[in-house]
Design a protein around this motif. Structure first.
Motif, PDB file in Angstrom:
ATOM      1  N   PRO A 199      25.686  -8.419  78.075  1.00  0.00           N
ATOM      2  CA  PRO A 199      24.934  -7.530  78.967  1.00  0.00           C
ATOM      3  C   PRO A 199      23.756  -8.226  79.647  1.00  0.00           C
ATOM      4  CG  PRO A 199      24.613  -6.917  76.675  1.00  0.00           C
ATOM      5  CD  PRO A 199      25.687  -7.946  76.693  1.00  0.00           C
ATOM      6  N   VAL A 200      23.158  -9.185  78.957  1.00  0.00           N
ATOM      7  CA  VAL A 200      22.000  -9.835  79.573  1.00  0.00           C
ATOM      8  C   VAL A 200      22.445 -10.813  80.658  1.00  0.00           C
ATOM      9  CG1 VAL A 200      20.012 -11.307  79.142  1.00  0.00           C
ATOM     10  CG2 VAL A 200      20.611  -9.524  77.505  1.00  0.00           C
ATOM     11  N   THR A 203      23.546  -9.309  83.900  1.00  0.00           N
ATOM     12  CA  THR A 203      22.570  -8.644  84.763  1.00  0.00           C
ATOM     13  C   THR A 203      21.421  -9.591  85.096  1.00  0.00           C
ATOM     14  OG1 THR A 203      21.665  -7.680  82.747  1.00  0.00           O
ATOM     15  CG2 THR A 203      23.031  -6.266  84.102  1.00  0.00           C
TER      16      THR A 203
ATOM     17  N   LYS B 100      24.332   1.223  52.415  1.00  0.00           N
ATOM     18  CA  LYS B 100      23.632   1.637  53.622  1.00  0.00           C
ATOM     19  C   LYS B 100      24.475   1.334  54.869  1.00  0.00           C
ATOM     20  CE  LYS B 100      18.952   1.244  55.433  1.00  0.00           C
ATOM     21  NZ  LYS B 100      17.748   0.410  55.400  1.00  0.00           N
ATOM     22  N   GLY B 157      32.094 -11.346  67.368  1.00  0.00           N
ATOM     23  CA  GLY B 157      30.921 -10.566  67.723  1.00  0.00           C
ATOM     24  C   GLY B 157      29.611 -11.116  67.188  1.00  0.00           C
ATOM     25  N   LEU B 175      29.507  -9.368  72.331  1.00  0.00           N
ATOM     26  CA  LEU B 175      28.824  -8.204  71.798  1.00  0.00           C
ATOM     27  C   LEU B 175      29.760  -7.021  71.562  1.00  0.00           C
ATOM     28  CD1 LEU B 175      26.007  -7.545  70.997  1.00  0.00           C
ATOM     29  CD2 LEU B 175      25.614  -6.646  73.275  1.00  0.00           C
ATOM     30  N   ILE B 178      31.439  -6.092  68.048  1.00  0.00           N
ATOM     31  CA  ILE B 178      30.831  -5.376  66.922  1.00  0.00           C
ATOM     32  C   ILE B 178      30.419  -3.960  67.322  1.00  0.00           C
ATOM     33  CG2 ILE B 178      30.093  -7.293  65.467  1.00  0.00           C
ATOM     34  CD1 ILE B 178      27.424  -7.234  66.873  1.00  0.00           C
ATOM     35  N   LEU B 179      30.734  -3.578  68.531  1.00  0.00           N
ATOM     36  CA  LEU B 179      30.516  -2.192  68.957  1.00  0.00           C
ATOM     37  C   LEU B 179      31.810  -1.405  68.716  1.00  0.00           C
ATOM     38  CD1 LEU B 179      28.644  -2.814  72.334  1.00  0.00           C
ATOM     39  CD2 LEU B 179      27.688  -2.352  70.084  1.00  0.00           C
TER      40      LEU B 179
ATOM     41  N   LEU C 111      12.421   0.748  58.975  1.00  0.00           N
ATOM     42  CA  LEU C 111      13.170   1.107  57.772  1.00  0.00           C
ATOM     43  C   LEU C 111      14.611   1.436  58.108  1.00  0.00           C
ATOM     44  CD1 LEU C 111      10.505   3.419  56.118  1.00  0.00           C
ATOM     45  CD2 LEU C 111      10.904   1.005  55.676  1.00  0.00           C
ATOM     46  N   GLU C 112      14.790   2.194  59.170  1.00  0.00           N
ATOM     47  CA  GLU C 112      16.156   2.577  59.536  1.00  0.00           C
ATOM     48  C   GLU C 112      16.281   2.589  61.045  1.00  0.00           C
ATOM     49  OE1 GLU C 112      17.474   6.309  57.854  1.00  0.00           O
ATOM     50  OE2 GLU C 112      16.762   5.614  55.898  1.00  0.00           O
ATOM     51  N   THR C 116      22.020  -0.365  69.272  1.00  0.00           N
ATOM     52  CA  THR C 116      23.195  -1.162  69.625  1.00  0.00           C
ATOM     53  C   THR C 116      23.112  -2.542  68.967  1.00  0.00           C
ATOM     54  OG1 THR C 116      22.927  -0.158  71.778  1.00  0.00           O
ATOM     55  CG2 THR C 116      24.635  -1.837  71.561  1.00  0.00           C
ATOM     56  N   PRO C 117      24.119  -2.924  68.181  1.00  0.00           N
ATOM     57  CA  PRO C 117      24.076  -4.253  67.557  1.00  0.00           C
ATOM     58  C   PRO C 117      23.959  -5.345  68.619  1.00  0.00           C
ATOM     59  CG  PRO C 117      25.849  -2.941  66.619  1.00  0.00           C
ATOM     60  CD  PRO C 117      25.304  -2.169  67.785  1.00  0.00           C
ATOM     61  N   GLY C 118      23.087  -6.300  68.368  1.00  0.00           N
ATOM     62  CA  GLY C 118      22.940  -7.425  69.280  1.00  0.00           C
ATOM     63  C   GLY C 118      21.998  -7.177  70.437  1.00  0.00           C
ATOM     64  N   LEU C 119      21.699  -5.906  70.712  1.00  0.00           N
ATOM     65  CA  LEU C 119      20.758  -5.616  71.805  1.00  0.00           C
ATOM     66  C   LEU C 119      19.554  -4.868  71.265  1.00  0.00           C
ATOM     67  CD1 LEU C 119      22.745  -4.505  74.962  1.00  0.00           C
ATOM     68  CD2 LEU C 119      21.269  -6.463  74.679  1.00  0.00           C
ATOM     69  N   LYS C 122      17.461  -5.957  68.241  1.00  0.00           N
ATOM     70  CA  LYS C 122      16.418  -6.974  68.344  1.00  0.00           C
ATOM     71  C   LYS C 122      15.047  -6.399  68.007  1.00  0.00           C
ATOM     72  CE  LYS C 122      18.773  -9.837  71.757  1.00  0.00           C
ATOM     73  NZ  LYS C 122      18.816 -10.187  73.174  1.00  0.00           N
ATOM     74  N   LYS C 130      15.147 -18.658  69.067  1.00  0.00           N
ATOM     75  CA  LYS C 130      15.130 -19.635  67.978  1.00  0.00           C
ATOM     76  C   LYS C 130      13.730 -19.870  67.430  1.00  0.00           C
ATOM     77  CE  LYS C 130      19.492 -20.341  68.358  1.00  0.00           C
ATOM     78  NZ  LYS C 130      20.207 -19.287  67.648  1.00  0.00           N
ATOM     79  N   THR C 167      14.695  -7.711  76.802  1.00  0.00           N
ATOM     80  CA  THR C 167      15.570  -7.731  77.973  1.00  0.00           C
ATOM     81  C   THR C 167      16.906  -7.090  77.609  1.00  0.00           C
ATOM     82  OG1 THR C 167      14.553  -9.834  78.477  1.00  0.00           O
ATOM     83  CG2 THR C 167      16.438  -9.192  79.812  1.00  0.00           C
ATOM     84  N   GLY C 168      17.307  -6.121  78.380  1.00  0.00           N
ATOM     85  CA  GLY C 168      18.594  -5.471  78.132  1.00  0.00           C
ATOM     86  C   GLY C 168      18.504  -4.330  77.139  1.00  0.00           C
TER      87      GLY C 168
END
Lengths: 382, 204, 196
Positions: A199-200, A203, B100, B157, B175, B178-179, C111-112, C116-119, C122, C130, C167-168
């Motif tokens: 996605p990054v 865009t 979890k 992913g 990405l 894993i969605l 905590l919870e 979206t994983p990866g976005l 973050k 890095k 970003t994103g």
């Protein structure tokens, strides 16, 4: 249908010269026509019954290799063949490609080349896996690769383009059965996949290599649509027409895309109703919003010239396989895509929605076809 | 043919391929789609499901002659639900992080069609020993697909497998894998490949 | 034994055995589950209030304020509370450590979250950065909360009450600021009402 051809082949190979009487009995059928010249060189010595084959006037007729050719849609009742149409589409994309190279440099060529090559290789591999003949000569895979490349941001890594191309052909097209069976436009499906994957990167835009942007740090460019959405800046029409703005490779220059598109429409390789209703809906609906609140919404001309609308409306929405076949259906298809696009552009979380609007309407195509099916003559309305 | 199908060996092996619960019967797809975003989650889910499957099969096949036919489904569900709760509490107490991650999908094992399906189709009609063999085969088949799908999605992913990075910096993670979309894509590809292999076998 | 009796007997026995087994199992597992929950809570509070030695709980209005204390200091060292709100897809719950005057955030711990994983994830950890994988949560360290926490995009934060968006994942980033702003207001009113 396929079973029928098998039967015909069986008959053809079975009684080869063994029982002429049987052959005669099948003569009225197409098979008989084909067999006689084959039989002739083998049986002259035996001459059980002098074959009347040489005198048969039908010998002079044109004899195709196969008696029955089954091909996928689009079915055309003209002399146009699928390859001819497909290569015309490639020709129609040349202006947009040239502008892309002019603005974004020779890297564009590498991206296009990689995408097209990946599409062709994937097509060959899928052909082999399915145990069918090669279909790359029809040009559809090359178009998918080319169209995909033109919708990608200039800074996208080549590897990502290749991934999208492979996805377009394998999952977007061949999984469904190849050209003519796919539900969604393969190139757009590949782009949607890339959008979800990266996605990054998908865009992140760069400005064209022109004087106007020479001083600007070209790392973080914005498309005109994004500039409007987030900062209410309207790009000038001259830049939008010539393509001197940030955006995907082949979509920035509205004029170049339009030239190719008009060529396609003149050649009647694309249904004019779809782009007209698509662009018209966007113009009218976008215009309405602009009319009542010009500060919040962009004007309709900006709508038409910015983003990927021209490319989408002329080259992707008009894809023969994934758009409705009926006249009324074409109007509905274009209007629906236009409404979805305006909603996404004005109220969505993302600045551009051409891809999603067309993919969404692709999904509705079978339904549209069903409901706009012409009535039988004399059919009584329920 | 029919005779060979009833050997114990086949009773176990059929779960791996011929009657694989996911690839062939398309049963229990909810956990398959929901928790396979990593190999370890797939493994945990597979083990939990297999535990429930195996335990309920043992109980049900041993008391199969006691349960009146009219109330067999409520009886099965009570037994299955008990073992599901045991598994859920066990994970929460001893593997809280995995618990979890799996979230509500462990309690949802109770409605997994594989489990009720095997009880109805097999354990309620066969001896304890045969039921154990059958359930183990089905469970192993379930685990294999879950781990393979989880691994497939995790590698693409997250560029890792069982949490260990396997692909270098050159690889930009996909990405979507894993969605939820990646779950459908991955499962579709797996089933497609399985059908393709079967098709080739049938022709050969 | 007729069929009805048999059905009743079988189901009753079955449910009783199941109930007995489960209550036995609950006796084994629930202390561990509770201990784990408490340990997580303590760890989270320790992370956002590193100076505290013990804490008092003040419950009000569905929120628990943890007042951190240190034996060397007559005054409390700070406050911690859990702020919960809507993220991009589901609830985000954040443990916030804050100064007694509610003007400066000490640190936060998520905590919870169901982003979206990866976005959106973050907000917890960013493997693509890095140099500092935790650059986003670290932005909240010593962040000024007045007049409110603001989010800026694509530029480095200029003011002490600003954080940079991911970003994103703008929606997740803005949601974090909103949840914190709302949570701080609520905690502040509870603190003034109950403690002062």
């Amino acid at each position: 249908m396929e079973e029928k051809t098998n039967e015909q082949e069986d008959q053809k190979s079975g009684p080869e010269g063994a029982d002429p009487s049987l052959e005669k009995s099948t003569a009225p059928e197409k098979d008989g026509e084909k067999q006689e010249p084959v039989k002739k060189p083998e049986t002259p010595a035996a001459k059980p019954k002098p074959a009347p084959a040489p005198k048969d006037p039908r010998d002079k007729l044109f004899k195709p290799e196969q008696t029955l050719i089954i091909s996928s849609s689009p079915h055309f009742h003209t002399h146009d063949s699928v390859p001819k149409i497909m290569w015309s589409v490639v020709a129609a994309l040349v202006p947009a490609t040239v502008m892309a190279i002019y603005y974004f440099g020779m890297d564009t060529l590498i991206m296009i080349g990689s995408c097209v090559a990946a599409a062709l290789v994937t097509e060959i591999i899928m052909n082999k896996m399915k145990g069918e003949g090669l279909t790359i000569n029809d040009g559809s895979a090359a178009i998918t690769g080319l169209l995909l490349a033109l919708t990608l941001p200039p800074s996208l890594p080549i590897s990502a383009g290749v991934i999208g191309s492979v996805f377009s052909i394998s999952i977007g097209k061949q999984i469904f059965g190849g050209l003519g069976y796919n539900i969604f436009n393969p190139a757009l499906l590949g782009r949607a996949f890339l959008q979800a994957n990266f996605p990054v990167a998908m865009t992140t835009w760069t400005y064209p290599n022109t004087e106007k942007y020479a001083q600007i740090d070209a790392v973080t460019a914005a498309t005109p649509l994004a500039q409007f959405k987030f900062d209410k800046i309207v790009a000038n029409y001259g830049d939008l027409i010539s393509g001197n703005v940030g955006g995907s490779l082949g979509e920035t220059s509205a004029l170049a895309v339009l030239i190719g598109g008009i060529f396609l429409l003149i050649m009647k390789y694309a249904d004019w109703r779809i782009p007209v209703s698509y662009l018209g809906t966007v113009f009218i609906l976008g215009g309405l919003f602009w009319f009542f609140s010009p500060g919040n919404y962009p004007d309709p001309v900006f709508h038409l010239l910015s983003g990927g609308l021209m490319l989408g409306a002329l080259f992707m929405a008009t894809d023969m396989v994934t758009s409705p076949i009926t006249t009324a259906g074409s109007w509905i298809f274009g209007a629906g895509a236009g409404i979805v696009l305006v909603i996404i552009r004005l109220f969505g979380g993302v600045p551009e929605g051409v891809m999603y609007s067309i993919l969404l309407m692709n999904a509705f195509t079978p339904l549209i076809n069903r409901y706009t099916r012409p009535k039988y003559f004399g059919e009584v309305r329920a | 043919m029919a005779k060979s199908k009833t050997t114990l060996r086949y009773e176990f092996l059929k779960g791996l391929w011929d009657e694989n619960p996911i690839l062939k019967s398309l049963l229990g797809l909810c956990p398959v789609l929901a928790v396979t975003n990593s190999a370890i989650n797939g493994l945990a889910m597979g083990l939990a499901t297999t535990f429930v499957l195996l335990s309920s099969s043992i109980i049900i096949s041993s008391i199969r002659n006691l349960i009146p036919n009219q109330v067999r489904i409520p009886a099965f569900i009570v037994i299955i639900a008990t073992f599901v709760t045991v598994a859920d509490r066990f994970l929460a107490a001893f593997f809280p992080l995995i618990s979890k991650d799996l979230g509500p999908y462990v309690p949802l094992i109770v409605v997994n069609c594989i489990i009720l399906g095997r009880q109805e189709a097999f354990s309620s009609k066969n001896s304890v020993f045969r039921s154990i063999i059958d359930s183990s085969g089905m469970g192993v088949g379930f685990i294999l697909v879950l781990v393979a799908l989880g691994g497939f999605r995790e590698i693409l992913g997250s560029a890792s497998l069982f949490g260990v990075t396997v692909l270098g910096d050159w690889f930009q993670p996909w990405l979507v894998m894993i969605l939820p979309g990646g779950a459908f894509l991955g499962l579709g590809i797996f089933i497609g490949i399985a059908n393709w292999i079967n098709d080739r076998r049938a022709r050969a | 034994m007729n069929l009805t009796t048999k059905m009743i007997v079988v189901l009753t026995v079955l449910t009783m055995v199941a109930g007995g087994l489960l209550s036995y199992w609950d006796g084994i597992t629930s202390p561990r589950i509770e201990a784990y929950r408490l340990e997580q809570l303590k760890q989270a509070i320790a992370e956002v209030l590193p100076d505290h030695e013990s804490y008092d709980e003040v419950k009000a209005d569905g929120m628990i304020l943890y007042i951190g204390k240190n034996s060397n200091d007559p005054e409390p060292v700070g406050l911690a509370f859990e702020a919960i709100g809507n993220g991009f897809q589901g609830k985000i719950s954040i443990m916030v450590g804050i100064s007694l005057d509610f003007k400066k955030i000490n640190a936060i711990k998520i905590l919870e979250q169901l982003e979206t994983p990866g976005l959106g994830t973050k907000i917890v950890e960013d493997p693509s950065n890095k140099e500092d994988r935790f650059w986003f949560p670290n932005q909240f360290k010593n962040l000024i909360t007045e007049p409110q926490i603001d989010v800026v995009k694509n530029i480095k934060p200029g003011k002490p009450n600003e954080i940079q968006a991911i970003t994103g994942a703008t929606i997740s980033s803005v949601a974090m600021a909103t949840i914190l702003n709302d949570g701080i207001q609520k905690a502040k009113s509870i603190y003034q009402l109950k403690v002062q």
